[in-house]
Design an enzyme around this catalytic site. Structure first.
Site, PDB file in Angstrom:
ATOM      1  N   GLU A 270      -0.689  -9.263  -1.185  1.00 43.70           N
ATOM      2  CA  GLU A 270      -2.284  -9.544  -0.722  1.00 43.70           C
ATOM      3  C   GLU A 270      -2.885  -9.597  -2.221  1.00 43.70           C
ATOM      4  O   GLU A 270      -3.799 -10.317  -2.576  1.00 43.70           O
ATOM      5  CB  GLU A 270      -2.847  -8.469   0.275  1.00 43.70           C
ATOM      6  CG  GLU A 270      -2.148  -8.691   1.497  1.00 43.70           C
ATOM      7  CD  GLU A 270      -2.820  -7.592   2.450  1.00 43.70           C
ATOM      8  OE1 GLU A 270      -2.364  -6.299   2.206  1.00 43.70           O
ATOM      9  OE2 GLU A 270      -3.512  -8.108   3.467  1.00 43.70           O
TER      10      GLU A 270
ATOM     11  N   ALA B 183       0.942  -1.166  -0.158  1.00 46.68           N
ATOM     12  CA  ALA B 183      -0.095   0.124  -0.031  1.00 46.68           C
ATOM     13  C   ALA B 183       1.000   1.165  -0.029  1.00 46.68           C
ATOM     14  O   ALA B 183       2.039   1.252   0.368  1.00 46.68           O
ATOM     15  CB  ALA B 183      -0.918   0.000   1.210  1.00 46.68           C
TER      16      ALA B 183
ATOM     17  N   GLU C  86       4.460  -5.602   7.058  1.00 52.98           N
ATOM     18  CA  GLU C  86       3.510  -4.521   7.817  1.00 52.98           C
ATOM     19  C   GLU C  86       3.790  -4.383   9.100  1.00 52.98           C
ATOM     20  O   GLU C  86       3.843  -3.132   9.758  1.00 52.98           O
ATOM     21  CB  GLU C  86       2.124  -4.934   7.698  1.00 52.98           C
ATOM     22  CG  GLU C  86       1.419  -4.729   6.404  1.00 52.98           C
ATOM     23  CD  GLU C  86       1.408  -5.818   5.256  1.00 52.98           C
ATOM     24  OE1 GLU C  86       2.672  -6.742   5.670  1.00 52.98           O
ATOM     25  OE2 GLU C  86       0.772  -5.847   4.404  1.00 52.98           O
TER      26      GLU C  86
ATOM     27  N   GLY D 173       0.723  -5.143   0.831  1.00 52.81           N
ATOM     28  CA  GLY D 173      -0.634  -5.172  -0.147  1.00 52.81           C
ATOM     29  C   GLY D 173      -0.253  -5.688  -1.571  1.00 52.81           C
ATOM     30  O   GLY D 173      -1.146  -6.210  -2.115  1.00 52.81           O
TER      31      GLY D 173
HETATM   32  C1  3H9 Z   1       0.982  -2.570   3.279  1.00 55.01           C
HETATM   33  O1  3H9 Z   1       0.897  -2.713   2.308  1.00 55.01           O
HETATM   34  C2  3H9 Z   1      -0.339  -2.631   3.916  1.00 55.01           C
HETATM   35  C3  3H9 Z   1      -1.416  -3.263   3.487  1.00 55.01           C
HETATM   36  O2  3H9 Z   1      -1.521  -4.583   4.075  1.00 55.01           O
HETATM   37  C4  3H9 Z   1      -2.711  -2.804   3.052  1.00 55.01           C
HETATM   38  C5  3H9 Z   1      -3.489  -2.146   4.273  1.00 55.01           C
HETATM   39  C6  3H9 Z   1      -4.766  -1.685   3.803  1.00 55.01           C
HETATM   40  N1  3H9 Z   1       4.665   3.367  -0.319  1.00 55.01           N
HETATM   41  O3  3H9 Z   1      13.433   1.999  -0.232  1.00 55.01           O
HETATM   42  P1  3H9 Z   1      13.802   2.563  -1.670  1.00 55.01           P
HETATM   43  C7  3H9 Z   1       9.035   4.595  -2.202  1.00 55.01           C
HETATM   44  S1  3H9 Z   1       2.083  -1.662   4.072  1.00 55.01           S
HETATM   45  C8  3H9 Z   1       5.080   4.341  -0.660  1.00 55.01           C
HETATM   46  O4  3H9 Z   1      14.583   3.739  -1.665  1.00 55.01           O
HETATM   47  P2  3H9 Z   1      14.869   0.130  -2.619  1.00 55.01           P
HETATM   48  C9  3H9 Z   1      10.211   4.995  -1.335  1.00 55.01           C
HETATM   49  O5  3H9 Z   1       9.568   6.104  -0.432  1.00 55.01           O
HETATM   50  C10 3H9 Z   1       3.453  -1.466   2.936  1.00 55.01           C
HETATM   51  N2  3H9 Z   1       6.312   4.886  -1.275  1.00 55.01           N
HETATM   52  O6  3H9 Z   1      14.067   1.538  -2.738  1.00 55.01           O
HETATM   53  C11 3H9 Z   1      11.227   5.932  -2.314  1.00 55.01           C
HETATM   54  O7  3H9 Z   1      10.646   7.122  -2.695  1.00 55.01           O
HETATM   55  P3  3H9 Z   1      11.496   8.101  -3.178  1.00 55.01           P
HETATM   56  C12 3H9 Z   1       4.155  -2.940   2.765  1.00 55.01           C
HETATM   57  C13 3H9 Z   1       7.134   3.666  -1.332  1.00 55.01           C
HETATM   58  O8  3H9 Z   1      15.125  -0.495  -3.950  1.00 55.01           O
HETATM   59  C14 3H9 Z   1      11.007   4.863  -3.480  1.00 55.01           C
HETATM   60  O9  3H9 Z   1       9.908   4.154  -3.384  1.00 55.01           O
HETATM   61  N3  3H9 Z   1       5.369  -2.684   2.133  1.00 55.01           N
HETATM   62  C15 3H9 Z   1       6.867   2.408  -0.518  1.00 55.01           C
HETATM   63  O10 3H9 Z   1      15.982   0.231  -1.579  1.00 55.01           O
HETATM   64  C16 3H9 Z   1      12.134   3.602  -3.580  1.00 55.01           C
HETATM   65  O11 3H9 Z   1      12.301   3.290  -2.245  1.00 55.01           O
HETATM   66  C17 3H9 Z   1       6.300  -2.325   2.568  1.00 55.01           C
HETATM   67  O12 3H9 Z   1       6.552  -2.141   3.991  1.00 55.01           O
HETATM   68  C18 3H9 Z   1       5.244   2.200  -0.073  1.00 55.01           C
HETATM   69  N4  3H9 Z   1       4.920   1.136   0.094  1.00 55.01           N
HETATM   70  O13 3H9 Z   1      13.958  -0.685  -1.753  1.00 55.01           O
HETATM   71  C19 3H9 Z   1       7.573  -2.207   1.679  1.00 55.01           C
HETATM   72  N5  3H9 Z   1       7.945   1.491  -0.851  1.00 55.01           N
HETATM   73  O14 3H9 Z   1      12.287   7.776  -4.443  1.00 55.01           O
HETATM   74  C20 3H9 Z   1       8.237  -0.847   1.594  1.00 55.01           C
HETATM   75  C21 3H9 Z   1       8.661   2.307  -1.381  1.00 55.01           C
HETATM   76  O15 3H9 Z   1      10.752   9.227  -3.439  1.00 55.01           O
HETATM   77  N6  3H9 Z   1       9.472  -0.626   0.796  1.00 55.01           N
HETATM   78  N7  3H9 Z   1       8.326   3.584  -1.554  1.00 55.01           N
HETATM   79  O16 3H9 Z   1      12.374   8.485  -2.056  1.00 55.01           O
HETATM   80  C22 3H9 Z   1      10.423  -1.282   0.757  1.00 55.01           C
HETATM   81  O17 3H9 Z   1      10.765  -2.029   1.641  1.00 55.01           O
HETATM   82  C23 3H9 Z   1      11.684  -0.975  -0.145  1.00 55.01           C
HETATM   83  O18 3H9 Z   1      11.150   0.320  -0.850  1.00 55.01           O
HETATM   84  C24 3H9 Z   1      11.663  -1.894  -1.362  1.00 55.01           C
HETATM   85  C25 3H9 Z   1      12.425  -0.994  -2.338  1.00 55.01           C
HETATM   86  C26 3H9 Z   1      12.117  -3.201  -0.957  1.00 55.01           C
HETATM   87  C27 3H9 Z   1      10.460  -2.034  -1.896  1.00 55.01           C
END
Ligand code: 3H9
Length: 710
Positions: free
Chosen positions: A109, A67, A129, A106
């Protein structure tokens, strides 16, 4: 964002198979606009009789990574993800999800709402999450255990650790894993191709939809299911992190309740959790880490190439840095002053790698490969060809300046010279060389191969490409980098010095150092400041106090207790004694002799000890950090409050779930902070006079977070 409506999903048809390609860079986060577009595309496909199957794939680097975290805490905008996913699950013809990159939260999911799942072998799948203080809130807690059973579902969701495609396939989460493509094809195209081929196969076999809500494999052994739930309950998370407990409740409900009732329970849990202090703090920490990577003036600037790096000094710090560089695939030339010191330095690196092998984090083969990239030398000329050299010699300006002059003479033009100094003036070191534009500070934290923080200290003359190189190196090392300006102690150690002064005042006034440590541990720090001092060694701060003594205003209060310890040679763990006694176990025991020494100091100054309660210890610690943080911001040493939070969380053990001190101050209200500071400033103005920035923010009804955006 209404303007996002209808955007983010590309639609293509191939022989009756409709491909929906999600395209919302950078990570296809399922924000409001994308959810709306996906819902509309699914509805349109359902209404098209020519569509015999649906493939959901994603453009760019990844299947949705979850999400959109930036939307949390705001009023939810329909359609909710859980509704969109139910529409996908009830699609009347087969739905295949084609995964690559990271299918997280998400995103996973969404994949589970499809009827079949195909993934590239390099895909990572998980439910992070819980690391954001919430639970999978779009059906993940109900659909996953229907496939995997409770034990695996609980492990995935309660740890937040992702798994690779092979493990996900073994758990039943994937129907097919295909090899990652060669250089000729993008992962996006390969996943799409695999998904479409799978859909074709399904149609050829005459298979229909297979809604996950109707699956029961995971319920095959109800006793094992109940046992896994019981085991999870027996391992409760701390009270301030309730998500794991709510996840357990939801997974239990998956077996006991009808699907829709389970979804309702999950929804309630999701709404409760997202508003908790822990979820707000963890979200702040996540977004702050990403924001820190954006530094005005170096965005888009190409970093210099890094292949072989020099490390000058093989002490604890230098060896840790060398170990980290090797882990990142870089070549390392480690320089020491003589053969004996070099042997000791290399032995330290070897020991770090040995521990990694023993813990299963490094294979023997990988260790051998790393070792082949390491050269030990006592000849400075061996650094002539390195791309960047990091000096990690003893914290003494003249010594470091000499090393810098030598490096400047030997290294090729364009190569970068970095200092790992904790306090010293990077501009003055740069001035010792003929290439000040190529100089920067890379302040690693000890142990350097473990601690994730790197302060990238940008001097007056540091070229943008050199600063960008510091950030590129941090990324390569898997570290969180924060830009810091030049000042005594940069961001973290300058705040630490003020915070420690505040605690030393309290100790002299009546608190014991052990009570200070206990109060801050109860607040959430992994270690209190006195235990940390013992771990790091008391001698560097002692040298710094001596260095600054002549410049100190004699009317300012100074506390000499730490000096008294150092005068006795009690430098902390390494000498067996410091604030604690370390002869009985690692943690350290309270030392009556230290308490006697504190009592002597109080008596010498005529201080009558007063009772200090834990709430006051925490309030003063926080106020000291935030007041110094505000000054650092005003001076431009830190770019934004959230950068300070990142430094304190990753470098100083500030509890991540609280987000960082600047966020905690916002949470408690800056008015209350101002009130405390003014009250304490009456007695100790040099420490507690409120930073003008705090007064300004209060006057204008603003908080620190309002400065993060800019
Ligand atoms: C969820 O899903 C809840 C659900 O159950 C539904 C509930 C209803 N959202 O980390 P990076 C952006 S909770 C918004 O440097 P990497 C990040 O801010 C979510 N933005 O890259 C950055 O932006 P910017 C569960 C996001 O290659 C850019 O993407 N998911 C999100 O080192 C690059 O990120 C997570 O917790 C997001 N969800 O790593 C996963 N994710 O370029 C969280 C990333 O403007 N994300 N951004 O600075 C990660 O773990 C890492 O970002 C990922 C990539 C491994 C994906």
């Amino acid at each position: 964002m209404a303007g996002d409506e209808g955007q983010g999903v590309r639609v293509e048809d191939e022989d009756g198979i409709r491909i929906l390609e999600i395209d919302r860079p950078p990570v296809n986060a399922l924000g409001h606009g994308l959810r709306a577009a996906l819902a509309a595309a699914v509805a349109a496909a359902a209404a098209s009789p020519g569509v015999r199957a649906l493939v959901i794939a994603a453009a760019g680097r990844s299947f949705p990574a979850g999400a959109d975290i930036r939307e949390f805490g705001r009023p939810p905008q329909p359609p909710l993800l859980t509704e969109v996913l139910c529409a996908i699950e009830s699609f009347p013809r087969p739905v295949v999800a084609a995964l690559h990159g990271t299918a997280l939260g998400g995103g996973l999911e969404l994949a589970l709402a499809a009827h079949y799942r195909v993934a590239l072998a390099t895909t990572r799948l998980g439910f992070p999450e819980v690391t954001l203080g919430i639970l999978p809130g779009a059906g993940g807690t109900q659909r996953t255990p229907r496939i995997t059973g409770a034990a695996a579902a609980l492990r995935l969701m309660r740890t937040g650790q992702p798994v690779g495609a092979a493990e996900a396939e073994a758990l039943g989460l994937l129907d097919l894993v295909v090899p990652a493509p060669g250089p000729g094809e993008s992962p996006t195209a390969a996943a799409r191709r695999a998904g479409t081929a799978f859909a074709r196969g399904i149609l050829a076999e005459g298979l229909g939809p297979r809604p996950t809500r109707e699956r029961r494999e995971g319920f095959a052994d109800p006793a094992a299911y109940a046992e896994a739930v019981r085991a999870a309950r027996a391992d409760p998370p701390p009270a301030h992190l309730p998500a794991a407990g709510r996840i357990t409740d939801c997974v239990e409900a998956a077996l006991l309740l009808p699907f829709e009732a389970g979804l309702a329970l999950e929804r309630a849990g999701s709404e409760d959790l997202v508003a908790t202090e822990a979820a707000q703090g963890l979200r702040h920490a996540f977004l702050s880490e990403r924001r820190a990577a954006h530094v005005p003036g170096i965005e888009g600037v190409a970093p210099r190439t890094l292949e072989v790096l020099g490390v000058v000094g093989g002490g604890l710090m230098g060896a840790g840095i060398a170990a980290a560089l090797l882990s990142a695939g870089l070549g390392v030339v480690l320089l020491e002053r003589d053969g004996e010191a070099l042997d000791r330095g290399l032995a330290r690196v070897a020991e770090i790698k040995e521990r990694a092998v023993a813990r299963g984090r490094l294979t023997e083969a990988a260790r051998a490969a790393e070792w082949s990239r390491l050269i030990g030398t006592t000849d400075m000329e061996a650094l002539a060809g390195v791309d960047l050299a990091i000096e990690a010699v003893f914290e003494d300006f003249d010594l470091k300046a000499r090393v810098f002059r030598d490096l400047d003479r030997i290294m090729r033009p364009g190569a970068v010279i970095a200092t790992n100094t904790s306090y010293l003036d990077v501009d003055a070191l740069a001035a010792a060389t003929g290439r000040p534009a190529d100089i920067l500070g890379l302040h690693f934290f000890s142990p350097a191969h473990v601690m994730r923080l790197l302060e990238v200290v940008v001097g007056r003359a540091t070229a943008p490409a050199v600063a960008a190189t510091g950030f590129a190196l941090a990324r390569r090392l898997g570290k969180v980098a924060v830009r810091a300006g030049v000042t005594d102690g940069f961001i973290g150690n300058r705040i630490l010095a003020t915070w420690r002064t505040a605690m030393d005042f309290l100790v002299e006034d009546g608190a014991s150092p052990y009570a200070v440590d206990a109060a801050l541990r109860d607040f959430g720090f992994s270690l209190g400041p006195y235990a940390v001092a013992d771990l790091a060694g008391l001698e560097i701060a002692w040298a710094r106090r001596q260095r600054l003594a002549s410049a100190r205003d004699p009317s300012h209060r100074t506390v000499a207790i730490a000096d008294r310890l150092c005068e006795r040679g009690w430098f902390g763990q390494k000498t067996g004694r410091g604030w604690y006694r370390h002869d009985q176990g690692r943690r350290g025991a309270e030392d009556p002799e230290v308490l006697a020494l504190i009592a002597e100091e109080r008596a010498r100054k005529g201080i009558l000890p007063r009772a200090v309660d834990p709430a006051e210890i925490v309030a003063r610690a926080l106020a000291a950090m935030v007041n110094e943080g505000a000054r650092i911001l005003a001076e431009g040493i830190a770019l934004r409050p959230s950068d300070i939070d990142v430094v304190m969380v990753h470098g100083y053990g500030y509890p991540r779930w609280r987000g960082g001190p600047m966020r905690t101050a916002d949470h408690g209200g800056l008015l209350a902070l101002r009130r405390n500071l003014l009250a304490w400033a009456a007695d100790e103005p040099e420490l507690w006079t409120p930073a003008p920035l705090i007064l300004d923010l209060v006057k204008n009804g603003r908080d620190f977070a309002s400065l993060d955006a800019g």
